[in-house]
Design a protein around this motif. Structure first.
Motif, PDB file in Angstrom:
ATOM      1  N   GLN A 227       0.814  -1.208   0.000  1.00  0.00           N
ATOM      2  CA  GLN A 227       0.000   0.000   0.000  1.00  0.00           C
ATOM      3  C   GLN A 227       0.851   1.262   0.000  1.00  0.00           C
ATOM      4  OE1 GLN A 227      -2.556  -1.421  -1.206  1.00  0.00           O
ATOM      5  NE2 GLN A 227      -4.003  -0.184  -0.007  1.00  0.00           N
ATOM      6  N   TYR A 228       1.993   1.238   0.672  1.00  0.00           N
ATOM      7  CA  TYR A 228       2.865   2.404   0.655  1.00  0.00           C
ATOM      8  C   TYR A 228       3.399   2.663  -0.751  1.00  0.00           C
ATOM      9  CZ  TYR A 228       6.466   5.755   1.782  1.00  0.00           C
ATOM     10  OH  TYR A 228       7.229   6.891   1.817  1.00  0.00           O
ATOM     11  N   ALA A 229       3.799   1.597  -1.445  1.00  0.00           N
ATOM     12  CA  ALA A 229       4.290   1.747  -2.812  1.00  0.00           C
ATOM     13  C   ALA A 229       3.207   2.314  -3.726  1.00  0.00           C
ATOM     14  CB  ALA A 229       4.784   0.400  -3.342  1.00  0.00           C
ATOM     15  N   VAL A 230       1.980   1.805  -3.598  1.00  0.00           N
ATOM     16  CA  VAL A 230       0.867   2.310  -4.409  1.00  0.00           C
ATOM     17  C   VAL A 230       0.633   3.795  -4.122  1.00  0.00           C
ATOM     18  CG1 VAL A 230      -1.627   2.178  -4.771  1.00  0.00           C
ATOM     19  CG2 VAL A 230      -0.263   0.080  -4.687  1.00  0.00           C
ATOM     20  N   THR A 231       0.686   4.182  -2.860  1.00  0.00           N
ATOM     21  CA  THR A 231       0.450   5.583  -2.494  1.00  0.00           C
ATOM     22  C   THR A 231       1.497   6.500  -3.100  1.00  0.00           C
ATOM     23  OG1 THR A 231      -0.581   4.917  -0.405  1.00  0.00           O
ATOM     24  CG2 THR A 231       0.218   7.173  -0.553  1.00  0.00           C
ATOM     25  N   GLN A 232       2.774   6.116  -3.023  1.00  0.00           N
ATOM     26  CA  GLN A 232       3.825   6.947  -3.598  1.00  0.00           C
ATOM     27  C   GLN A 232       3.670   7.076  -5.111  1.00  0.00           C
ATOM     28  OE1 GLN A 232       6.135   8.687  -1.703  1.00  0.00           O
ATOM     29  NE2 GLN A 232       4.728   7.952  -0.120  1.00  0.00           N
ATOM     30  N   LEU A 233       3.362   5.977  -5.770  1.00  0.00           N
ATOM     31  CA  LEU A 233       3.240   5.994  -7.225  1.00  0.00           C
ATOM     32  C   LEU A 233       2.026   6.788  -7.688  1.00  0.00           C
ATOM     33  CD1 LEU A 233       4.254   2.299  -7.808  1.00  0.00           C
ATOM     34  CD2 LEU A 233       5.415   4.263  -8.832  1.00  0.00           C
ATOM     35  N   ILE A 234       0.891   6.620  -7.025  1.00  0.00           N
ATOM     36  CA  ILE A 234      -0.302   7.343  -7.470  1.00  0.00           C
ATOM     37  C   ILE A 234      -0.141   8.846  -7.237  1.00  0.00           C
ATOM     38  CG2 ILE A 234      -1.625   7.196  -5.324  1.00  0.00           C
ATOM     39  CD1 ILE A 234      -2.963   6.782  -8.927  1.00  0.00           C
TER      40      ILE A 234
ATOM     41  N   TYR B 178      -1.850  -8.474 -20.406  1.00  0.00           N
ATOM     42  CA  TYR B 178      -1.745  -7.054 -20.751  1.00  0.00           C
ATOM     43  C   TYR B 178      -1.069  -6.873 -22.114  1.00  0.00           C
ATOM     44  CZ  TYR B 178      -2.831  -6.293 -15.791  1.00  0.00           C
ATOM     45  OH  TYR B 178      -3.423  -6.284 -14.550  1.00  0.00           O
ATOM     46  N   MET B 179      -0.025  -7.626 -22.363  1.00  0.00           N
ATOM     47  CA  MET B 179       0.681  -7.540 -23.632  1.00  0.00           C
ATOM     48  C   MET B 179      -0.219  -7.936 -24.795  1.00  0.00           C
ATOM     49  SD  MET B 179       4.244  -9.482 -24.629  1.00  0.00           S
ATOM     50  CE  MET B 179       3.569 -11.073 -24.148  1.00  0.00           C
ATOM     51  N   SER B 180      -1.038  -8.952 -24.592  1.00  0.00           N
ATOM     52  CA  SER B 180      -1.870  -9.478 -25.672  1.00  0.00           C
ATOM     53  C   SER B 180      -3.104  -8.628 -25.949  1.00  0.00           C
ATOM     54  CB  SER B 180      -2.318 -10.904 -25.335  1.00  0.00           C
ATOM     55  OG  SER B 180      -1.211 -11.759 -25.158  1.00  0.00           O
ATOM     56  N   CYS B 181      -3.528  -7.835 -24.958  1.00  0.00           N
ATOM     57  CA  CYS B 181      -4.811  -7.129 -25.080  1.00  0.00           C
ATOM     58  C   CYS B 181      -4.681  -5.634 -25.329  1.00  0.00           C
ATOM     59  CB  CYS B 181      -5.655  -7.382 -23.829  1.00  0.00           C
ATOM     60  SG  CYS B 181      -6.192  -9.100 -23.671  1.00  0.00           S
ATOM     61  N   GLY B 182      -3.475  -5.136 -25.565  1.00  0.00           N
ATOM     62  CA  GLY B 182      -3.350  -3.756 -26.005  1.00  0.00           C
ATOM     63  C   GLY B 182      -2.838  -2.753 -25.001  1.00  0.00           C
ATOM     64  N   VAL B 183      -2.515  -3.181 -23.764  1.00  0.00           N
ATOM     65  CA  VAL B 183      -1.860  -2.280 -22.818  1.00  0.00           C
ATOM     66  C   VAL B 183      -0.480  -1.937 -23.381  1.00  0.00           C
ATOM     67  CG1 VAL B 183      -0.935  -2.052 -20.470  1.00  0.00           C
ATOM     68  CG2 VAL B 183      -3.114  -3.246 -20.862  1.00  0.00           C
ATOM     69  N   LYS B 184      -0.081  -0.672 -23.283  1.00  0.00           N
ATOM     70  CA  LYS B 184       1.171  -0.250 -23.914  1.00  0.00           C
ATOM     71  C   LYS B 184       2.378  -0.313 -22.972  1.00  0.00           C
ATOM     72  CE  LYS B 184      -1.121   2.791 -27.249  1.00  0.00           C
ATOM     73  NZ  LYS B 184      -1.266   4.187 -27.747  1.00  0.00           N
ATOM     74  N   GLU B 185       2.144  -0.070 -21.682  1.00  0.00           N
ATOM     75  CA  GLU B 185       3.263  -0.060 -20.739  1.00  0.00           C
ATOM     76  C   GLU B 185       2.846  -0.731 -19.438  1.00  0.00           C
ATOM     77  OE1 GLU B 185       5.589   3.518 -20.602  1.00  0.00           O
ATOM     78  OE2 GLU B 185       5.956   3.332 -18.455  1.00  0.00           O
ATOM     79  N   TYR B 186       3.759  -1.515 -18.862  1.00  0.00           N
ATOM     80  CA  TYR B 186       3.451  -2.293 -17.659  1.00  0.00           C
ATOM     81  C   TYR B 186       4.605  -2.160 -16.678  1.00  0.00           C
ATOM     82  CZ  TYR B 186       2.283  -6.502 -14.880  1.00  0.00           C
ATOM     83  OH  TYR B 186       1.978  -7.392 -13.866  1.00  0.00           O
ATOM     84  N   TRP B 187       4.290  -1.668 -15.463  1.00  0.00           N
ATOM     85  CA  TRP B 187       5.281  -1.553 -14.407  1.00  0.00           C
ATOM     86  C   TRP B 187       5.067  -2.694 -13.410  1.00  0.00           C
ATOM     87  CZ3 TRP B 187       7.151   3.753 -12.365  1.00  0.00           C
ATOM     88  CH2 TRP B 187       7.322   4.660 -13.416  1.00  0.00           C
ATOM     89  N   ILE B 188       6.131  -3.430 -13.091  1.00  0.00           N
ATOM     90  CA  ILE B 188       6.103  -4.425 -12.027  1.00  0.00           C
ATOM     91  C   ILE B 188       6.968  -3.898 -10.891  1.00  0.00           C
ATOM     92  CG2 ILE B 188       6.745  -6.750 -11.340  1.00  0.00           C
ATOM     93  CD1 ILE B 188       6.084  -7.706 -14.125  1.00  0.00           C
ATOM     94  N   VAL B 189       6.349  -3.675  -9.750  1.00  0.00           N
ATOM     95  CA  VAL B 189       7.022  -3.090  -8.596  1.00  0.00           C
ATOM     96  C   VAL B 189       7.230  -4.189  -7.563  1.00  0.00           C
ATOM     97  CG1 VAL B 189       6.833  -1.366  -6.775  1.00  0.00           C
ATOM     98  CG2 VAL B 189       5.947  -0.856  -9.063  1.00  0.00           C
ATOM     99  N   ASN B 190       8.481  -4.408  -7.166  1.00  0.00           N
ATOM    100  CA  ASN B 190       8.826  -5.531  -6.294  1.00  0.00           C
ATOM    101  C   ASN B 190       9.345  -5.031  -4.944  1.00  0.00           C
ATOM    102  OD1 ASN B 190       9.891  -7.827  -5.051  1.00  0.00           O
ATOM    103  ND2 ASN B 190      10.485  -8.737  -7.008  1.00  0.00           N
ATOM    104  N   PRO B 191       8.515  -5.039  -3.897  1.00  0.00           N
ATOM    105  CA  PRO B 191       8.965  -4.579  -2.582  1.00  0.00           C
ATOM    106  C   PRO B 191      10.032  -5.456  -1.949  1.00  0.00           C
ATOM    107  CG  PRO B 191       6.560  -4.552  -2.734  1.00  0.00           C
ATOM    108  CD  PRO B 191       7.067  -5.331  -3.907  1.00  0.00           C
ATOM    109  N   ASP B 192      10.137  -6.725  -2.340  1.00  0.00           N
ATOM    110  CA  ASP B 192      11.116  -7.628  -1.737  1.00  0.00           C
ATOM    111  C   ASP B 192      12.540  -7.258  -2.116  1.00  0.00           C
ATOM    112  OD1 ASP B 192       9.218  -9.049  -0.377  1.00  0.00           O
ATOM    113  OD2 ASP B 192       9.022 -10.609  -1.894  1.00  0.00           O
ATOM    114  N   ASN B 193      12.791  -7.050  -3.410  1.00  0.00           N
ATOM    115  CA  ASN B 193      14.152  -6.700  -3.821  1.00  0.00           C
ATOM    116  C   ASN B 193      14.313  -5.224  -4.158  1.00  0.00           C
ATOM    117  OD1 ASN B 193      12.983  -6.437  -6.338  1.00  0.00           O
ATOM    118  ND2 ASN B 193      13.809  -8.358  -7.139  1.00  0.00           N
ATOM    119  N   LYS B 194      13.267  -4.435  -3.885  1.00  0.00           N
ATOM    120  CA  LYS B 194      13.292  -2.974  -4.069  1.00  0.00           C
ATOM    121  C   LYS B 194      13.650  -2.606  -5.509  1.00  0.00           C
ATOM    122  CE  LYS B 194      12.842  -2.710   0.469  1.00  0.00           C
ATOM    123  NZ  LYS B 194      13.072  -4.124   0.848  1.00  0.00           N
TER     124      LYS B 194
END
Length: 264
Positions: free
Chosen positions: A97-104, A184-200
């Motif tokens: 939730q902290y990561a989501v808050t900072q990003l939004i 997401y790749m197959s259905c037309g999303v253009k950019e995808y961010w994967i945020v990993n709190p474990d390895n920062k």
């Protein structure tokens, strides 16, 4: 998993990612001719995370779309429906939730006054591989640039987000890294961010023609940069800082600047 040689050739990037989870058997005219197998030391940190043995979370139950809709309508729980399987969405933890808050916060400030609107879960997104293959997901963050054009009469969005962010957790890692990446790749999303709190780390994928055009992993002390939005960038440390230091005040002192980090 088995795929024919033509499908592999047309979607090599997708199957390269999937090979990190399971062997891909390549066929020609119905005959097995080769096998695509992952090598841990050559696929990069984002792909290697797939090898963790955490099971799919939630139900992972096969169901028709009609069965999913009935469950969705009769339950107060949150669900996703991906490639014919139902997944129960568990309550996220603090790091998530902290990561989501900072990003939004960054997304909202950057996109203010533009036609692109950042949204957060819970918010259903309908993605179709074909007219009959309907998927319902609730990304952690999505950037929608065509909201007015795709709102239906019931105030539901029926378009495709331009950018999607998923923050990993132990229970969602495999789904986010494999199933959702492919969806997401197959259905037309253009950019995808994967945020990993474990390895920062933050991995940013750019999709084109239903394939991975490029991807970059940003680590601590680096600045994550959007491929599509030139001004969108954020210090990776900022996304995970409270989780690292257990204190927002300690965190602020270690960042280059507490302000948002946009290009001039």
């Amino acid at each position: 998993m088995k795929v024919n040689s033509t499908e592999l050739q047309n979607n090599f990037g997708k199957f390269l990612m999937l090979a990190a989870q399971e062997d891909i058997i390549i066929t020609r005219n119905g005959t097995d001719i080769a096998k695509l197998t992952a090598l841990d030391d050559q696929l990069g940190s984002a792909v290697n995370q797939i090898h963790e043995n955490a099971p799919l979370y939630g139900y992972g139950k096969k169901a028709t779309y009609e069965e999913f809709l009935k469950l969705w309508q009769e339950s107060d729980e949150r669900y996703e429906y991906i490639d014919g399987e139902i997944y129960l969405l568990a309550a996220p933890r603090t790091a998530h939730q902290y990561a989501v808050t900072q990003l939004i916060t960054v997304f909202s400030n950057l996109l203010q006054g533009t036609s692109c609107i950042p949204m957060v879960a819970p918010y259903d997104i309908e993605l179709r591989r074909t007219s009959e293959q309907i998927n319902i997901v609730q990304p952690d963050i999505m950037v929608i640039c065509d909201l007015e054009e795709h709102l239906d009469d019931n105030d539901y969005y029926k378009g495709i987000p331009t950018l999607i962010v998923e923050v990993l957790s132990k229970g969602t890692r495999r789904k986010d890294l494999i199933k959702k990446l492919d969806l997401y790749m197959s259905c037309g999303v253009k950019e995808y961010w994967i945020v990993n709190p474990d390895n920062k780390e933050v991995t940013v994928y750019l999709f084109a023609e239903q394939n991975i055009q490029e991807f970059t992993t940003f680590k601590q002390n680096e600045i994550a940069q959007s491929c599509l939005f030139e001004k969108l960038k954020i210090e990776v440390q900022r996304i995970f800082c409270v989780w690292q230091n257990k204190s927002a005040e300690l965190c602020k002192g270690k960042m280059q600047s507490p302000a948002l980090n946009f290009c001039a």
